[in-house]
Design a protein around this motif. Structure first.
Motif, PDB file in Angstrom:
ATOM      1  N   UNK A  72       0.783  -1.198  -0.093  1.00 16.26           N
ATOM      2  CA  UNK A  72      -0.099  -0.099  -0.047  1.00 16.26           C
ATOM      3  C   UNK A  72       0.697   1.114   0.209  1.00 16.26           C
TER       4      UNK A  72
ATOM      5  N   UNK B 251      -8.743   4.623  -2.149  1.00 18.78           N
ATOM      6  CA  UNK B 251      -8.743   3.523  -1.076  1.00 18.78           C
ATOM      7  C   UNK B 251      -9.690   2.427  -1.727  1.00 18.78           C
TER       8      UNK B 251
ATOM      9  N   UNK C 112      -7.345   0.168  -3.349  1.00 19.82           N
ATOM     10  CA  UNK C 112      -6.848  -0.740  -2.640  1.00 19.82           C
ATOM     11  C   UNK C 112      -7.415  -1.844  -1.710  1.00 19.82           C
ATOM     12  N   UNK C 113      -8.660  -1.492  -1.503  1.00 19.92           N
ATOM     13  CA  UNK C 113      -9.704  -2.346  -1.129  1.00 19.92           C
ATOM     14  C   UNK C 113      -9.993  -3.581  -1.989  1.00 19.92           C
TER      15      UNK C 113
ATOM     16  N   UNK D 272      -6.770  -5.936  -2.312  1.00 15.54           N
ATOM     17  CA  UNK D 272      -6.703  -6.688  -1.074  1.00 15.54           C
ATOM     18  C   UNK D 272      -7.674  -7.783  -1.368  1.00 15.54           C
TER      19      UNK D 272
END
Lengths: 179, 152
Positions: free
Chosen positions: A28, A53, A56-57, A60
């Motif tokens: 990240x 965000x 990145x979520x 993940x």
């Protein structure tokens, strides 16, 4: 004294898959600035952080299915483009017109001149109306600062084709800005 | 509108070189006055360089994003509440239970009150009047349930 070497993306991804959640923090931090800058060029200022965000979520969440066929950076770039497209799809669903918010109060941040901010909004709108491959080559050169030969390597094209694509992209952008 | 010339590798190279110079902060003068298309495109390159937000996020923004991301991850990892714990779900069950209870009470009480407490011998089951009353009451309750269900 030897300097600690940074772990490669592949090693970090393997660690994440093995359950080491701290490894994702490292990824990240490594890619935050890149994703943020790319998102900032195409998304209204007020939503830049949120979309960053979301990227990145999503990374993940779907990292388990990342097989390493491409580099992590390339995969993340695709994910970013997908999230940007999703953002505009949602936005267009909410309100029929305009396609892109023309004025964005948050753009007028302290210290930034109003003229530059207005130009950014116009440019962002023009960029959003370009075909994906045109927008991509502009962002790769200007935002990610990749050299033309690096773009050629990344996209699997020859250098001449990339330069030609770049000129067509700039020409299309010019026409959008002239409208 | 800028006219686009097809098959001009020379122009492609010139524009690419100009872009490299601009991004390297070297010579950014538009020197190509001979060609209108190239001049227009070089102006666009300068406009892009000047206007595109290209600064990396500052330390405060990075810290804020990191903190926010951690809380988003925690929120995403938290198990979602089972359906039976939702307010709407419980309300629906309560409504269904109350409706059935009311309907049962009406069904039991009405024949007794209409038949005078069952004094007459040989009056088995419901009389036509009481059947109509029960049906009307039942219909009313069902309508009420549907109406309440739609309101939620």
């Amino acid at each position: 004294m030897t300097m600690p070497t940074a772990k490669s993306d592949e090693i970090l991804i393997q660690q994440i898959k093995n359950g080491n959640s701290n490894a994702f923090n490292e990824l990240y931090n490594r890619y935050l600035s890149k994703v943020y800058r790319r998102v900032r060029c195409v998304i209204p200022e007020s939503d830049v952080e949120d979309v960053t965000q979301e990227v990145f979520l999503a990374a993940l969440k779907s990292l388990g299915s990342f097989r390493g066929d491409s580099q992590f950076g390339t995969w993340l770039r695709t994910l970013t483009n997908r999230k940007v497209a999703e953002y505009y799809r949602k936005l267009n669903r909410k309100s029929e017109a305009p396609q892109v918010p023309l004025l964005d109060a948050m753009d007028y941040t302290e210290g930034s001149s109003k003229k530059i901010m207005e130009e950014r909004i116009v440019l962002r709108n023009a960029l959003s109306l370009l075909p994906d491959n045109y927008r991509e080559v502009i962002l790769l050169r200007f935002v990610e600062q990749l050299q033309f030969n690096e773009i050629a390597e990344l996209t699997g094209q020859n250098l001449e084709a990339v330069k030609s694509l770049f000129r067509r992209a700039i020409s299309a952008l010019r026409n959008q800005l002239d409208k | 509108m800028t006219k686009f010339k097809q098959n001009t590798p020379g122009l492609d190279d010139l524009l690419a070189d100009f872009t490299d110079r601009v991004l390297d902060e070297k010579n950014t003068d538009i020197a190509s006055f001979a060609d209108e298309e190239l001049r227009d495109l070089e102006e666009t390159i300068l406009h892009l360089h000047r206007t595109l937000p290209n600064e990396a996020p500052d330390r405060a923004t990075i810290n804020r994003l990191q903190t926010d991301f951690k809380s988003r991850v925690q929120k995403a990892e938290r198990p979602s509440r089972p359906a039976w714990r939702s307010r709407q779900y419980r309300q629906r069950w309560a409504l269904a239970f109350i409706s059935i209870a009311i309907f049962a009470i009406i069904f039991i009480v009405t024949p007794l009150s209409l038949s005078g407490g069952g004094n007459l011998q040989g009056t088995a089951g419901l009389q036509p009047k009481s059947i109509i009353f029960v049906l009307i009451a039942g219909g009313g309750i069902i309508s009420l349930i549907i109406w309440l269900g739609r309101r939620q």
